[in-house]
Scaffold this motif. Sequence first.
Motif, PDB file in Angstrom:
ATOM      1  N   PHE A  24       0.853  -1.186   0.000  1.00  0.00           N
ATOM      2  CA  PHE A  24       0.000   0.000   0.000  1.00  0.00           C
ATOM      3  C   PHE A  24       0.890   1.238   0.000  1.00  0.00           C
ATOM      4  N   ASP A  25       1.335   1.612  -1.200  1.00  0.00           N
ATOM      5  CA  ASP A  25       2.340   2.674  -1.301  1.00  0.00           C
ATOM      6  C   ASP A  25       1.879   3.798  -2.243  1.00  0.00           C
ATOM      7  N   ALA A  30      -1.141   6.430  -6.965  1.00  0.00           N
ATOM      8  CA  ALA A  30      -1.035   6.997  -8.320  1.00  0.00           C
ATOM      9  C   ALA A  30      -1.908   6.209  -9.294  1.00  0.00           C
ATOM     10  N   LEU A  31      -1.943   4.874  -9.133  1.00  0.00           N
ATOM     11  CA  LEU A  31      -2.784   4.040  -9.990  1.00  0.00           C
ATOM     12  C   LEU A  31      -4.258   4.410  -9.802  1.00  0.00           C
ATOM     13  N   VAL A  32      -4.672   4.551  -8.531  1.00  0.00           N
ATOM     14  CA  VAL A  32      -6.067   4.893  -8.225  1.00  0.00           C
ATOM     15  C   VAL A  32      -6.418   6.273  -8.788  1.00  0.00           C
ATOM     16  N   ASP A  33      -5.511   7.241  -8.668  1.00  0.00           N
ATOM     17  CA  ASP A  33      -5.739   8.582  -9.254  1.00  0.00           C
ATOM     18  C   ASP A  33      -5.982   8.473 -10.759  1.00  0.00           C
ATOM     19  N   ASP A  34      -5.142   7.694 -11.429  1.00  0.00           N
ATOM     20  CA  ASP A  34      -5.293   7.516 -12.885  1.00  0.00           C
ATOM     21  C   ASP A  34      -6.611   6.826 -13.216  1.00  0.00           C
ATOM     22  N   MET A  35      -6.997   5.864 -12.370  1.00  0.00           N
ATOM     23  CA  MET A  35      -8.251   5.150 -12.626  1.00  0.00           C
ATOM     24  C   MET A  35      -9.451   6.093 -12.517  1.00  0.00           C
ATOM     25  N   PHE A  36      -9.447   6.963 -11.482  1.00  0.00           N
ATOM     26  CA  PHE A  36     -10.547   7.930 -11.357  1.00  0.00           C
ATOM     27  C   PHE A  36     -10.570   8.872 -12.555  1.00  0.00           C
ATOM     28  N   GLU A  37      -9.405   9.380 -12.930  1.00  0.00           N
ATOM     29  CA  GLU A  37      -9.359  10.334 -14.042  1.00  0.00           C
ATOM     30  C   GLU A  37      -9.866   9.676 -15.332  1.00  0.00           C
TER      31      GLU A  37
END
Length: 188
Positions: A24-25, A30-37
């Motif tokens: 959990f880093d 960053a992956l989750v941010d990209d997924m939302f965008e």
Amino acid sequence: MAIREIIEAPDPRLKTVSVPVETFDAELKALVDDMFETMYAANGIGLAAIQIGIPQRVLVIDLQPDDPDAEPEPCDHDGHHHTHQPTKREPRVFINPEILDPSVETKAYQEGCLSVPDIYADVDRPSTCRVRWQDLEGNAHEEAMDDMMAVCIQHEMDHLNGILFIDHLSRLKRNMALKKLDKMRKAA
Ligand code: ZN
């Protein structure tokens, strides 16, 4: 943050069984941010990491995807001039989700999918369930889900196991959907 390319059926990567997240880093954030965008840009309400080619058990959901910072849209469809206030976004992240106690009672909802664009079909699923998951810090949560949230989380959970909503249809209906998708892609 970046908008990633969404993989579409019948790409075989969508059949991947995704692996649990163990770290959990910042990379996960960053992956989750990209997924939302990516999800917001495509006007979706849910996205699994495998849909952008990352085989990890990560889901994002927002049943209220309107942008609160967007300019209110004027509309006069009923003859009165008023403004249409966008609803507030409700982003939710589910890491390593598990479905518990799916109800015996089922309900059909018309589903669609960013990986199966412009195809919609009724799918029967348990109408309620409990979900256990971890957040971005690795903390465990559990919650009872119903209505749209139950439908959406079960649809997204399927992606983590390599299943698309059209896989719940009869072979005839699934083949019709895939054919239509292929036709639309060729026309585009
Ligand atoms: Zn989907």
